[in-house]
Design a protein around this motif. Sequence first.
Motif, PDB file in Angstrom:
ATOM      1  N   GLY A  59     -49.642 -58.808  26.007  1.00 43.27           N
ATOM      2  CA  GLY A  59     -50.566 -59.875  27.591  1.00 43.27           C
ATOM      3  C   GLY A  59     -49.707 -60.151  29.303  1.00 43.27           C
ATOM      4  O   GLY A  59     -49.910 -59.749  30.419  1.00 43.27           O
ATOM      5  N   ALA A  60     -48.507 -60.613  28.385  1.00 45.55           N
ATOM      6  CA  ALA A  60     -47.788 -60.913  29.506  1.00 45.55           C
ATOM      7  C   ALA A  60     -47.294 -59.801  30.487  1.00 45.55           C
ATOM      8  O   ALA A  60     -46.827 -58.794  30.725  1.00 45.55           O
ATOM      9  CB  ALA A  60     -46.900 -62.252  29.038  1.00 45.55           C
ATOM     10  N   THR A  61     -47.639 -59.676  32.593  1.00 42.29           N
ATOM     11  CA  THR A  61     -47.231 -59.485  32.946  1.00 42.29           C
ATOM     12  C   THR A  61     -45.790 -59.118  33.783  1.00 42.29           C
ATOM     13  O   THR A  61     -44.864 -57.931  34.002  1.00 42.29           O
ATOM     14  CB  THR A  61     -48.025 -59.408  34.876  1.00 42.29           C
ATOM     15  N   THR A  62     -45.401 -60.428  33.224  1.00 46.00           N
ATOM     16  CA  THR A  62     -44.219 -60.242  33.358  1.00 46.00           C
ATOM     17  C   THR A  62     -43.119 -61.606  32.594  1.00 46.00           C
ATOM     18  O   THR A  62     -44.406 -63.232  32.428  1.00 46.00           O
ATOM     19  CB  THR A  62     -43.474 -61.437  34.301  1.00 46.00           C
ATOM     20  N   LEU A  63     -42.336 -61.571  31.704  1.00 41.83           N
ATOM     21  CA  LEU A  63     -41.885 -62.883  30.842  1.00 41.83           C
ATOM     22  C   LEU A  63     -40.164 -63.570  31.354  1.00 41.83           C
ATOM     23  O   LEU A  63     -39.981 -62.295  31.196  1.00 41.83           O
ATOM     24  CB  LEU A  63     -41.698 -62.508  29.591  1.00 41.83           C
ATOM     25  N   ASP A  64     -40.422 -64.240  31.772  1.00 36.86           N
ATOM     26  CA  ASP A  64     -38.746 -64.749  32.446  1.00 36.86           C
ATOM     27  C   ASP A  64     -38.386 -65.781  31.541  1.00 36.86           C
ATOM     28  O   ASP A  64     -39.035 -66.703  31.447  1.00 36.86           O
ATOM     29  CB  ASP A  64     -39.063 -65.191  33.799  1.00 36.86           C
ATOM     30  N   ILE A  65     -37.237 -65.173  31.088  1.00 38.39           N
ATOM     31  CA  ILE A  65     -36.399 -66.832  30.109  1.00 38.39           C
ATOM     32  C   ILE A  65     -34.884 -66.829  30.854  1.00 38.39           C
ATOM     33  O   ILE A  65     -34.368 -65.822  31.295  1.00 38.39           O
ATOM     34  CB  ILE A  65     -35.974 -65.969  28.588  1.00 38.39           C
ATOM     35  N   ASP A  66     -34.697 -67.766  31.091  1.00 36.96           N
ATOM     36  CA  ASP A  66     -34.189 -68.423  31.972  1.00 36.96           C
ATOM     37  C   ASP A  66     -32.726 -69.229  31.345  1.00 36.96           C
ATOM     38  O   ASP A  66     -34.145 -70.969  31.156  1.00 36.96           O
ATOM     39  CB  ASP A  66     -33.986 -69.137  33.678  1.00 36.96           C
ATOM     40  N   CYS A  67     -32.174 -69.939  31.111  1.00 32.41           N
ATOM     41  CA  CYS A  67     -31.288 -71.001  30.515  1.00 32.41           C
ATOM     42  C   CYS A  67     -30.411 -71.773  30.895  1.00 32.41           C
ATOM     43  O   CYS A  67     -29.263 -70.581  31.744  1.00 32.41           O
ATOM     44  CB  CYS A  67     -30.754 -70.463  28.611  1.00 32.41           C
ATOM     45  N   SER A  68     -30.301 -72.591  30.979  1.00 37.22           N
ATOM     46  CA  SER A  68     -29.186 -73.420  31.696  1.00 37.22           C
ATOM     47  C   SER A  68     -27.893 -73.424  31.215  1.00 37.22           C
ATOM     48  O   SER A  68     -26.257 -73.995  31.274  1.00 37.22           O
ATOM     49  CB  SER A  68     -29.744 -74.664  32.407  1.00 37.22           C
ATOM     50  N   GLY A  69     -27.638 -73.198  29.649  1.00 32.47           N
ATOM     51  CA  GLY A  69     -27.351 -73.673  28.202  1.00 32.47           C
ATOM     52  C   GLY A  69     -27.115 -71.723  28.034  1.00 32.47           C
ATOM     53  O   GLY A  69     -27.572 -70.429  28.268  1.00 32.47           O
ATOM     54  N   ALA A  70     -26.566 -71.942  26.511  1.00 37.21           N
ATOM     55  CA  ALA A  70     -26.773 -70.702  25.915  1.00 37.21           C
ATOM     56  C   ALA A  70     -28.450 -70.209  25.519  1.00 37.21           C
ATOM     57  O   ALA A  70     -28.770 -71.300  25.213  1.00 37.21           O
ATOM     58  CB  ALA A  70     -25.663 -70.992  24.482  1.00 37.21           C
ATOM     59  N   MET A  71     -28.584 -68.929  25.107  1.00 38.21           N
ATOM     60  CA  MET A  71     -29.400 -68.680  24.870  1.00 38.21           C
ATOM     61  C   MET A  71     -29.126 -67.830  23.321  1.00 38.21           C
ATOM     62  O   MET A  71     -28.147 -66.714  23.176  1.00 38.21           O
ATOM     63  CB  MET A  71     -30.675 -67.757  25.805  1.00 38.21           C
ATOM     64  N   GLN A  72     -29.821 -68.079  22.270  1.00 42.90           N
ATOM     65  CA  GLN A  72     -30.081 -67.069  21.201  1.00 42.90           C
ATOM     66  C   GLN A  72     -30.748 -66.610  20.739  1.00 42.90           C
ATOM     67  O   GLN A  72     -31.751 -66.903  20.426  1.00 42.90           O
ATOM     68  CB  GLN A  72     -29.530 -67.943  20.283  1.00 42.90           C
ATOM     69  N   ILE A  73     -31.021 -65.565  20.677  1.00 42.46           N
ATOM     70  CA  ILE A  73     -32.056 -64.213  19.362  1.00 42.46           C
ATOM     71  C   ILE A  73     -30.875 -64.306  18.080  1.00 42.46           C
ATOM     72  O   ILE A  73     -30.198 -63.603  18.084  1.00 42.46           O
ATOM     73  CB  ILE A  73     -32.265 -62.990  20.583  1.00 42.46           C
ATOM     74  N   ASN A  74     -31.540 -65.292  17.055  1.00 39.50           N
ATOM     75  CA  ASN A  74     -31.149 -64.599  15.955  1.00 39.50           C
ATOM     76  C   ASN A  74     -32.445 -64.042  14.906  1.00 39.50           C
ATOM     77  O   ASN A  74     -33.391 -64.471  15.036  1.00 39.50           O
ATOM     78  CB  ASN A  74     -30.636 -65.705  15.851  1.00 39.50           C
ATOM     79  N   SER A  75     -32.095 -63.502  13.915  1.00 42.13           N
ATOM     80  CA  SER A  75     -33.251 -62.931  12.002  1.00 42.13           C
ATOM     81  C   SER A  75     -31.901 -63.310  11.662  1.00 42.13           C
ATOM     82  O   SER A  75     -30.930 -62.819  11.059  1.00 42.13           O
ATOM     83  CB  SER A  75     -33.129 -61.617  12.782  1.00 42.13           C
ATOM     84  N   SER A  76     -32.975 -63.817  10.574  1.00 38.41           N
ATOM     85  CA  SER A  76     -32.302 -64.324   9.099  1.00 38.41           C
ATOM     86  C   SER A  76     -32.537 -62.895   7.962  1.00 38.41           C
ATOM     87  O   SER A  76     -31.968 -63.257   7.256  1.00 38.41           O
ATOM     88  CB  SER A  76     -32.704 -65.683   8.732  1.00 38.41           C
ATOM     89  N   ALA A  77     -33.324 -62.570   8.438  1.00 37.22           N
ATOM     90  CA  ALA A  77     -33.960 -61.160   7.025  1.00 37.22           C
ATOM     91  C   ALA A  77     -33.717 -59.895   7.820  1.00 37.22           C
ATOM     92  O   ALA A  77     -34.567 -58.735   6.816  1.00 37.22           O
ATOM     93  CB  ALA A  77     -34.877 -62.185   6.600  1.00 37.22           C
ATOM     94  N   SER A  78     -33.433 -59.709   9.025  1.00 39.04           N
ATOM     95  CA  SER A  78     -34.274 -58.049   9.639  1.00 39.04           C
ATOM     96  C   SER A  78     -34.034 -57.921  10.990  1.00 39.04           C
ATOM     97  O   SER A  78     -32.329 -58.881  11.549  1.00 39.04           O
ATOM     98  CB  SER A  78     -36.279 -58.745   9.831  1.00 39.04           C
ATOM     99  N   THR A  79     -34.374 -56.609  11.516  1.00 39.47           N
ATOM    100  CA  THR A  79     -33.706 -56.305  12.880  1.00 39.47           C
ATOM    101  C   THR A  79     -34.363 -57.129  13.795  1.00 39.47           C
ATOM    102  O   THR A  79     -34.875 -57.643  13.623  1.00 39.47           O
ATOM    103  CB  THR A  79     -33.814 -55.122  12.834  1.00 39.47           C
ATOM    104  N   ILE A  80     -33.212 -57.558  14.751  1.00 40.32           N
ATOM    105  CA  ILE A  80     -33.658 -57.247  16.271  1.00 40.32           C
ATOM    106  C   ILE A  80     -33.116 -56.324  16.829  1.00 40.32           C
ATOM    107  O   ILE A  80     -32.476 -55.235  17.508  1.00 40.32           O
ATOM    108  CB  ILE A  80     -32.688 -58.394  16.004  1.00 40.32           C
TER     109      ILE A  80
END
Length: 169
Positions: free
Chosen positions: A136-157
């Motif tokens: 339901g979010a109209t905008t999702l803003d993800i902003d990092c000053s360092g590293a951003m990681q998106i990981n999955s140990s058991a399935s697809t990203i």
Amino acid sequence: DCLLSRGLGDVYKRQGAFASIVNVGNATGATAVSITSGTGSTALASTGDITIDSDGVLELNSSAGAISIGNDAVAQAINVGTGAAARTITVGHADTTAVNLTSTSITATTDTGALTLTDGNATFALDGSGVTTLSGATTLDIDCSGAMQINSSASTISIGNDDIDQAIN
């Protein structure tokens, strides 16, 4: 000692520097106890415990000022609903304009159930089994000053894998 008597009941008033037990009223029949003061204050103070317990509704209200709990400068815990009973704890009302939590850290824990946060449009939900959703979010803003990681140990990203044609930049 001073004995005040009126009708069927007696009231004892004791003063002095000695141990004393003061009883007001009794637990028989329709006995009621009322403590009323005028424009002055009513104060209860004890160097021991003060316990207020009711078999019916217990209300604490103020028509002319804030209701403060734990507002003195003594660092002691404030426990609400911590007894060994299943309770619903309600804070606020649908018309409440704000619920403010201020602390060096805040922990919200649900042992086996879900945790849902909503702002009226967007919902952030933890379902109690490890599944997390943001909807339901109209905008999702993800902003990092360092590293951003998106990981999955058991399935697809997956990114942009729904059935809506939008550009991925």
